[in-house]
Structure formats: C-alpha cells, structure tokens
Design a protein around this motif. Structure first.
Motif, short mmCIF file in Angstrom:
data_model
loop_
_atom_site.label_atom_id
_atom_site.label_comp_id
_atom_site.label_asym_id
_atom_site.label_seq_id
_atom_site.Cartn_x
_atom_site.Cartn_y
_atom_site.Cartn_z
N ALA A 70 16.31 30.06 20.84
CA ALA A 70 15.10 29.50 21.45
C ALA A 70 14.53 30.40 22.54
N ARG A 71 15.27 31.47 22.90
CA ARG A 71 14.83 32.41 23.95
C ARG A 71 14.49 31.66 25.24
N MET A 72 15.41 30.82 25.64
CA MET A 72 15.22 30.07 26.87
C MET A 72 15.20 31.03 28.06
N PRO A 73 14.31 30.78 29.04
CA PRO A 73 14.26 31.67 30.21
C PRO A 73 15.59 31.68 30.94
N ARG A 74 16.00 32.86 31.40
CA ARG A 74 17.21 32.93 32.21
C ARG A 74 16.95 32.28 33.56
N ARG A 75 18.01 31.73 34.15
CA ARG A 75 17.88 31.07 35.42
C ARG A 75 19.23 31.07 36.12
N PRO A 76 19.22 30.97 37.46
CA PRO A 76 20.51 30.87 38.16
C PRO A 76 21.12 29.49 37.96
N LEU A 154 -0.84 21.00 56.95
CA LEU A 154 -1.04 19.68 56.34
C LEU A 154 0.14 18.74 56.55
N GLY A 155 1.10 19.17 57.37
CA GLY A 155 2.21 18.29 57.70
C GLY A 155 3.41 18.41 56.79
N LEU A 156 3.46 19.44 55.94
CA LEU A 156 4.59 19.65 55.05
C LEU A 156 5.52 20.70 55.65
N ARG A 157 6.82 20.46 55.56
CA ARG A 157 7.79 21.46 56.03
C ARG A 157 7.82 22.60 55.02
N SER A 158 7.37 23.77 55.43
CA SER A 158 7.24 24.88 54.48
C SER A 158 8.09 26.06 54.91
N LEU A 159 8.45 26.88 53.93
CA LEU A 159 9.20 28.10 54.19
C LEU A 159 8.56 29.23 53.41
N LEU A 160 8.32 30.35 54.07
CA LEU A 160 7.79 31.55 53.44
C LEU A 160 8.95 32.52 53.23
N VAL A 161 9.18 32.92 51.99
CA VAL A 161 10.31 33.78 51.64
C VAL A 161 9.79 35.13 51.18
N ASP A 162 10.30 36.18 51.78
CA ASP A 162 9.91 37.56 51.45
C ASP A 162 10.91 38.11 50.44
N ALA A 163 10.48 38.25 49.17
CA ALA A 163 11.36 38.78 48.13
C ALA A 163 11.08 40.25 47.84
N ASP A 164 10.27 40.90 48.67
CA ASP A 164 9.90 42.30 48.47
C ASP A 164 10.45 43.15 49.61
N THR A 226 22.69 35.61 46.39
CA THR A 226 22.26 35.29 47.76
C THR A 226 20.83 34.74 47.75
N MET A 227 19.95 35.37 46.96
CA MET A 227 18.58 34.86 46.85
C MET A 227 18.58 33.45 46.27
N ALA A 255 15.89 36.52 40.33
CA ALA A 255 16.50 35.23 40.63
C ALA A 255 15.50 34.31 41.31
N ALA A 256 14.67 34.87 42.19
CA ALA A 256 13.63 34.07 42.85
C ALA A 256 12.61 33.56 41.84
N MET A 257 12.23 34.41 40.88
CA MET A 257 11.29 33.98 39.84
C MET A 257 11.85 32.81 39.05
#
Length: 363
Positions: A70-76, A154-164, A226-227, A255-257
């Motif tokens: 089925a070529r399922m996408p790889r994932r952690p 907008l009141g949401l707890r957000s996190l910005l992650v740098d994968a580069d 770790t990611m 892994a992030a993708m």
C-alpha cells in the motif's frame, strides 16, 4: 476568540492495525493494562486516513506485507508486533521503517509501558502544521513565524519549531535572540524521551508562544528520534505546533514531516519558482499526507495562483501580496504577524481559524 477548551482537537488514541484475532485479543488486553482505549483498523486501507494523527501505531505482522504494497507513508513511533509462534518479521520491519519489533509474549511488559506513554489523555493533542519553501528565499520562515504568532494572539498555546539547522535560527525571525532558554544543541544527545512539561518550561517563551530553535553555533546532527520526541512532547502541552521545514530534509526533518497534520508549501508566483517547487513536492510527498500551496506575489509574468495550483496538482490555501512593512519590521526585531493587520496576518488568521474549525468538527 473562545478559550482554549472550545478549540479542542479530538482525543488521539494508539492505532492497532491487524486482522489476526488472536493478536488483536492480546493487544486489547495489553491496552487495558495500560489504561487506554485504542483505535482499530483491519488493514492499511482502513488505517491510511488515521495513522498520521495517532500517537503510536501498532502493526500486526499479518499486515506487514500489505503495508508495503500500500506504500503507506513512513512515520515515527510505528511498532511491528508479532507472536513467538510466527515467522519473525525483522526484514519487513526495516522496509517499513518500524522503530521497534515487539514479539509476544516476551515484549508484553515493554508494550504496556509504550501504550501507557502514548495512550489517550484528557488533554487533546496539538495540531502540527509544517511550512516549507518551494525555492530558497520564498519566505517560509516568515510564514511559519507569523502562523505561530497568530495562534498565540488568538489565545492558543503555540510552539514554533525550527527544523532547518542552516536557516540561521528562528529566534531572529521573532526578534528573540536575547531571550534565554533551551535550544536544539542541548537536546542533540537526548535518548529520544523528553518530558513534555519540562520541555515547555525550558524553552524561550513569551505569553502563549514558545520557540525551539537552533543557535548560532556549529550545526550539530540531530537524531530523528529527538525530533520525534520533541514534537510528540509539544503535542501534549500545546494547542498548535508550527514547524519550519528545510527544502533538503535530513533525517530529523523527515521525522518532523511525518508528524505533521498539514504542510503548507510557499511558492513565489514565478515560472522558475514553480518548477523548483515541483521538485520539492515530489520529494516531500513521500513523507506528508496533506499538502497545499500558499502563492506569494508579486507575479512578474502575471502567473495566476490557480494556474500554479493546476501545474503542481495541489490546492491553493491562499495568496500573499507584497508587504514591505513586514520586511522592515523583521529588521527592527518585530515578529511577523504581531500587529494582526495586513495580508500576512489576515492569511494566517484564516489558516489558523480553518484549522480550529476542522479540529472542532472532528471532535
């Protein structure tokens, strides 16, 4: 904007994929010992739309070959589970990208621990949005920063992650280079287990917005585990996670993708940029299940967004018009989207609002 609880995403459960009744009985018994329910799928067809959102996927050995076909996408956090009286699926596990092979009954205590760590909780998991540029200089980091800033506004707890690791550091995009806190190099030697509350308390943070970025030191190799662990921890503590992805991903970025619920591809409205973006899309489609375009003007050749979308075969989420004051603000240390005004802020508010609506409808 309503308080956090009104925008809750559905409770995410471990996904079990098997048609082997004996194995299913064993896994349901272990899940009960771990104190969690599970989501069930008999085969990859039933699992495809659900596996990206699951915190843990247990694939029965009886479905391993079907997963490959089925070529399922790889994932952690994918575990291949078999029984001692069956053929051992070691070779297939490598082809699937499974992190572990669990052979019952010997692996039962380990599986109970794994299910306990990844079982459903009262706190809904955060949505994870990836942003990637179709070519260099497209402005993906600015869009990623603006999305996270908008979510926090907008009141949401957000996190910005740098994968580069070669992107220069997203703390510069936010104007946070002087704020103390944990950066990626401090996590590079972790064993793949990160405490969510400890991570949240250690990161650079202002209000509802946190940041996990690189510093200006020598780039260090970041393990994919770790990611995955960092994003998994962020899912438990935050409402929205935005990941700035590189065009040439390493193992950690891949892994992030795999952890994203949606990826936005930012493409300038230019012919060469569209051609470059086509190559990027071909590369990342193996790892992402939900892709859409953001087209950035100006369009020197009057190339329209719908023509770019038709050429690349992806839906267009929005169009960004030129906004010189955003560039000027970045030079002064102003976070993109912080004013709540202008094309960038308006687009981000629509994207975040659409995400909220989608998760609320699924709950």
């Amino acid at each position: 904007m309503p308080p956090h609880t009104s925008t809750a995403a559905p409770r995410r459960l471990p996904l079990v994929v098997t048609a082997d009744e004996r194995l299913l009985d064993d896994l349901l018994r272990l899940a009960a010992l771990a104190g969690t329910d599970v989501d069930l799928a008999a085969d990859p067809v039933a699992a495809r739309s659900r596996q990206a959102a699951a915190p843990l996927v247990l694939v029965g050995a009886d479905q391993a070959d079907a997963y490959l076909r089925a070529r399922m996408p790889r994932r952690p956090r994918l575990v291949l589970v078999g029984r001692a009286d069956q053929d051992q699926p070691w070779q297939v596990a490598e082809l699937l990208g499974a992190e572990h092979v669990a052979i019952l009954p010997a692996a039962e205590p380990w599986l109970v621990d794994r299910l306990t760590d990844n079982g459903g909780t009262d706190k809904p998991a955060a949505a994870v949005i990836g942003v990637i540029g179709g070519r260099g200089g497209a402005g993906a980091s600015v869009l990623a920063g603006a999305l996270s800033v908008t979510a926090a506004r907008l009141g949401l707890r957000s996190l910005l992650v740098d994968a580069d690791p070669l992107g220069g550091g997203l703390d510069l995009v936010l104007g946070w280079e002087q704020i103390d806190g944990l950066r990626w190099p401090a996590l590079a030697d972790s064993d793949g287990r990160i405490d969510p509350s400890a991570l949240a308390g250690a990161l650079p943070c202002r209000g509802d917005l946190g940041l996990l970025s690189w510093d200006r030191g020598e780039p260090l190799p970041l393990p994919a585990a770790t990611m995955s662990a960092a994003i998994d921890a962020a899912r438990r503590e935050r409402d929205v996670v935005v990941v700035d992805l590189p065009r040439r991903p390493d193992d950690a970025a891949i892994a992030a993708m795999h952890a994203t619920d949606r990826v936005l591809v930012l493409v300038p409205a230019e012919l060469r940029a569209t051609a470059a973006t086509a190559r990027v899309i071909t590369d990342i489609q193996r790892h992402c299940t939900d892709l859409s375009l953001v087209v950035r003007g100006p369009a020197p050749g009057r190339l329209r967004a719908r023509e770019i979308g038709r050429t690349l075969g992806l839906p267009v989420t929005g169009v960004l018009q030129p906004e010189p004051r955003v560039s000027r603000g970045l030079e002064r240390g102003d976070a993109p989207g912080s004013s709540g005004r202008g094309p960038l802020a308006e687009l981000c508010q629509r994207i975040v609002g659409g995400l909220v609506d989608r998760t609320a409808a699924a709950s």
